[in-house]
Scaffold this active site. Structure first.
Site, PDB file in Angstrom:
ATOM      1  N   GLU A 180      -5.258  -2.643  14.207  1.00  0.00           N
ATOM      2  CA  GLU A 180      -5.835  -1.570  13.318  1.00  0.00           C
ATOM      3  C   GLU A 180      -6.959  -0.914  13.587  1.00  0.00           C
ATOM      4  OE1 GLU A 180      -6.345  -2.529   9.132  1.00  0.00           O
ATOM      5  OE2 GLU A 180      -4.426  -3.903   8.884  1.00  0.00           O
ATOM      6  N   ARG A 223       3.668  -0.115  13.017  1.00  0.00           N
ATOM      7  CA  ARG A 223       3.433  -1.395  12.360  1.00  0.00           C
ATOM      8  C   ARG A 223       3.631  -1.212  10.991  1.00  0.00           C
ATOM      9  NH1 ARG A 223      -2.290  -4.424  11.292  1.00  0.00           N
ATOM     10  NH2 ARG A 223      -1.196  -5.960  10.362  1.00  0.00           N
ATOM     11  N   GLN A 233       0.809  -1.172   0.044  1.00  0.00           N
ATOM     12  CA  GLN A 233      -0.141  -0.041  -0.029  1.00  0.00           C
ATOM     13  C   GLN A 233       0.841   1.142   0.118  1.00  0.00           C
ATOM     14  OE1 GLN A 233      -2.751  -1.639   3.203  1.00  0.00           O
ATOM     15  NE2 GLN A 233      -4.088  -0.453   2.048  1.00  0.00           N
ATOM     16  N   HIS A 268       0.958  -9.259   4.279  1.00  0.00           N
ATOM     17  CA  HIS A 268       0.012  -8.395   4.131  1.00  0.00           C
ATOM     18  C   HIS A 268      -0.460  -8.362   2.756  1.00  0.00           C
ATOM     19  CE1 HIS A 268      -1.999  -4.972   6.487  1.00  0.00           C
ATOM     20  NE2 HIS A 268      -2.859  -4.911   5.307  1.00  0.00           N
ATOM     21  N   TRP A 313      -5.227   2.779  11.754  1.00  0.00           N
ATOM     22  CA  TRP A 313      -4.881   2.847  10.291  1.00  0.00           C
ATOM     23  C   TRP A 313      -5.328   4.061   9.682  1.00  0.00           C
ATOM     24  CZ3 TRP A 313      -2.380  -1.060   7.489  1.00  0.00           C
ATOM     25  CH2 TRP A 313      -2.461  -0.658   5.985  1.00  0.00           C
ATOM     26  N   TYR A 337     -12.946  -2.062  12.643  1.00  0.00           N
ATOM     27  CA  TYR A 337     -13.504  -0.955  11.741  1.00  0.00           C
ATOM     28  C   TYR A 337     -14.610  -0.606  12.038  1.00  0.00           C
ATOM     29  CZ  TYR A 337      -8.804  -0.588   9.221  1.00  0.00           C
ATOM     30  OH  TYR A 337      -7.717  -0.560   8.828  1.00  0.00           O
ATOM     31  N   GLU A 385      -5.692   1.900  -1.485  1.00  0.00           N
ATOM     32  CA  GLU A 385      -6.564   1.025  -0.492  1.00  0.00           C
ATOM     33  C   GLU A 385      -7.205   0.036  -1.580  1.00  0.00           C
ATOM     34  OE1 GLU A 385      -7.377   0.893   2.598  1.00  0.00           O
ATOM     35  OE2 GLU A 385      -9.535  -0.090   2.105  1.00  0.00           O
ATOM     36  N   TRP A 386      -6.210  -0.929  -1.804  1.00  0.00           N
ATOM     37  CA  TRP A 386      -6.545  -2.147  -2.525  1.00  0.00           C
ATOM     38  C   TRP A 386      -7.863  -1.891  -3.510  1.00  0.00           C
ATOM     39  CZ3 TRP A 386      -2.727  -4.812  -1.134  1.00  0.00           C
ATOM     40  CH2 TRP A 386      -2.493  -4.687   0.325  1.00  0.00           C
ATOM     41  N   ASN A 445      -8.189  -6.214  14.482  1.00  0.00           N
ATOM     42  CA  ASN A 445      -8.429  -5.119  13.640  1.00  0.00           C
ATOM     43  C   ASN A 445      -9.823  -5.172  13.470  1.00  0.00           C
ATOM     44  OD1 ASN A 445      -5.637  -5.442  12.634  1.00  0.00           O
ATOM     45  ND2 ASN A 445      -6.031  -5.866  10.490  1.00  0.00           N
ATOM     46  N   ASN A 462      -1.790 -11.185   8.034  1.00  0.00           N
ATOM     47  CA  ASN A 462      -2.600  -9.885   8.167  1.00  0.00           C
ATOM     48  C   ASN A 462      -4.077 -10.396   7.698  1.00  0.00           C
ATOM     49  OD1 ASN A 462      -3.583  -7.066   9.047  1.00  0.00           O
ATOM     50  ND2 ASN A 462      -4.282  -7.341   6.840  1.00  0.00           N
TER      51      ASN A 462
HETATM   52  C1  BGC Z   1      -6.303  -4.000   5.967  1.00  0.00           C
HETATM   53  C2  BGC Z   1      -5.867  -2.732   5.458  1.00  0.00           C
HETATM   54  C3  BGC Z   1      -6.859  -1.796   4.720  1.00  0.00           C
HETATM   55  C4  BGC Z   1      -7.720  -1.217   5.849  1.00  0.00           C
HETATM   56  C5  BGC Z   1      -8.848  -0.440   5.455  1.00  0.00           C
HETATM   57  C6  BGC Z   1      -7.829  -3.638   6.582  1.00  0.00           C
HETATM   58  O1  BGC Z   1      -8.688  -4.796   5.798  1.00  0.00           O
HETATM   59  O2  BGC Z   1      -5.693  -4.835   6.735  1.00  0.00           O
HETATM   60  O3  BGC Z   1      -4.725  -3.119   4.596  1.00  0.00           O
HETATM   61  O4  BGC Z   1      -6.206  -0.730   4.170  1.00  0.00           O
HETATM   62  O5  BGC Z   1      -8.371  -2.584   6.429  1.00  0.00           O
HETATM   63  O6  BGC Z   1      -9.856  -0.947   4.544  1.00  0.00           O
END
Ligand code: BGC
Length: 469
Positions: free
Chosen positions: A373, A73, A16, A118, A417, A307, A424-425, A305, A162
């Site tokens: 994250e 990290r 990334q 990752h 994060w 979100y 962003e993938w 992680n 990851n």
């Molecule tokens: C991943 C990161 C990604 C982030 C936000 C996670 O799934 O580890 O690489 O950028 O979420 O989408």
């Protein structure tokens, strides 16, 4: 409430941010291949250059220092170190790059937390079957030993893989991440299984060969939303929500912390659906072999992680067939009261983190937890004065504080994060998660701190000061 040695961090991942996709002998990864193919979600965007951290590491270090982080990290690019994925050929330039990063961090009193994998598998290993092939576990173990041997004198916190959930499901079932496979209902389970086997082998290698001299800790980063019943008074939604957690947090948490196998609810759901579909050819959710080291007990801490959150309804919303969604037989929905930040999937629910931490304490035997994250993104017009994201960090960290102080969860670190806006993938550069903005139209990739970055720095310094009094 935060202990004096609490890790205040930010996270990134090699593909990334690094760029330099074929500089100095790096081999191609599955993300290089995937991004160079036509017809992917984010158009022609790639990680070929992105933040160019391979050349601009000094700038990243300045950002890290400006935030006052105690930990950083990063992930190692497997094909930068071992271009064909094997230790037959080591790319010395790659070793030098990571040696410099690690040494610079330490000389600034910042401890590295290092992720071995990752999402960027060497393409050569994908050509041999990738995560679907059982032999990947031995290849990963070789790579992990190489990294422990090379960097482990200075790295004390390791993550093997990851987010195996994301890697397995988005890469092997949904096809929106590399390697882009759409083999619904089978490949994700197999890939996830081999990631656990790979992790367990690497942990055992660390344990027997390096732990006594290096004294570090090794885990695997598990992502999960907080999930709760849509209608708590409906028994079907209550068990759907438990099933949904089993397919996310439990998929990897149970083998490592509870039984050495997948959650009962997950296996039962997959097997029941297999019978209904008349599936032949053995269980789709693989079985751990007794001839190999068990994954049970192979995590020295819980790496989470987090979100967002969802409410869970029973039933897969009318879908039928061979897929993980049908196996799970649930629907995850947003509460209309939650606000959404830049990404449609990202409802802002800091309170869900506290609930998830409590659940982890109760379910996984009160482990040490690092939040590896957590973040908030923007899309559309650039907002450098991002007060909303600043408030998000403040509220989230308050929830972590309550989890420690009121619920007794043993949280030892928090990693935002991300340090930088980055690739962003599947969303390319359209979503910005950084504490620093990166100008991707500028050859120098100028980094500028967001207001939320300043806010995070203020929070860190407040807690550090509380301990130095
Ligand atoms: C991943 C990161 C990604 C982030 C936000 C996670 O799934 O580890 O690489 O950028 O979420 O989408």
């Amino acid at each position: 409430m935060f202990p004096p040695d609490f890790a205040w961090g930010a996270a990134t991942a090699a593909y990334q941010i690094e760029g330099g996709w074929q500089t100095d002998g790096k081999g191609p990864s599955i993300w290089d291949t995937f991004c160079h193919k036509e017809g992917r979600g984010c158009g022609a965007q790639t990680g070929d250059v992105t933040c160019n951290s391979y050349e601009l590491w000094d700038k990243d270090l300045q950002c890290i220092r400006q935030l006052g982080l105690t930990h950083y990290r990063l992930s190692l690019s497997w094909p930068r170190l071992l271009p064909d994925g094997t230790t037959r050929h080591v790319n010395q330039k790659g070793v030098e790059y990571y040696n410099k990063v690690i040494d610079d961090l330490r000389s600034c009193d910042v401890s590295p937390m290092v992720t071995l994998y990752h999402f960027d598998l060497p393409q050569a290993l994908q050509d041999g079957g990738g995560w679907k092939a059982p032999a990947i576990a031995a290849a990963f173990d070789d790579y992990a030993r190489f990294c422990f041997r090379t960097f482990g004198d200075r790295v004390k916190l390791w993550l093997t893989v990851n987010e195996p959930y994301v890697c397995a499901k988005l890469g092997h079932e949904d096809g929106v991440h590399a390697p882009g496979l759409k083999e619904a209902g089978t490949a994700a389970y197999l890939a996830g299984h081999n990631m656990l086997r790979a992790h367990a082998r690497a942990w055992h290698s660390y344990n027997s060969l390096y732990r006594s001299t290096q004294g570090g800790a090794v885990s695997l980063a598990i992502n999960s939303d907080w999930l709760e019943p849509w209608r708590p008074e409906h028994a079907a939604d209550v068990s759907a929500s438990a099933r949904s957690l089993a397919f996310t947090l439990g998929w990897f948490g149970w083998p490592l912390f509870v039984t050495g196998d997948y959650p009962h609810a997950m296996r039962a759901a997959v097997d029941t659906q297999s019978v209904k579909l008349g599936h032949r050819g053995g269980p789709r959710l693989p079985v751990f072999s007794e001839d190999e080291p068990s994954p049970l007990g192979t995590a020295d801490f819980f790496a989470l992680n987090y979100y967002t959150s969802r409410k869970v309804k029973d039933g897969s919303g009318g879908e039928w067939g061979m897929s993980m969604r049908c196996d799970r037989d649930t629907e995850e929905i947003l509460d209309p009261d939650w606000s959404i930040c830049g990404a449609a999937w990202l409802a802002v629910v800091p309170g869900g983190l506290r609930k998830l931490l409590h659940y982890i304490k109760d379910t996984f035997g009160d482990p040490v937890v690092y939040i590896t994250e957590n973040g908030f993104c923007q899309a559309g017009p650039l907002v450098k004065e991002d007060a909303q994201r600043g408030r998000f960090y403040e509220e989230t960290i308050q929830e972590v504080e309550k989890a420690i102080g009121e619920d007794g969860v043993n949280v030892r670190g928090y990693f935002a994060w991300s340090l930088l806006d980055n690739f962003e993938w599947a969303d390319g550069f359209d979503l910005r998660f950084g504490l620093f903005h990166v100008d991707f139209s500028d050859a120098e990739r100028k980094r500028t701190i967001y207001r939320s970055g300043l806010e995070y720095a203020r929070i860190i310094s407040k807690y550090k000061a509380a301990h130095s009094k």
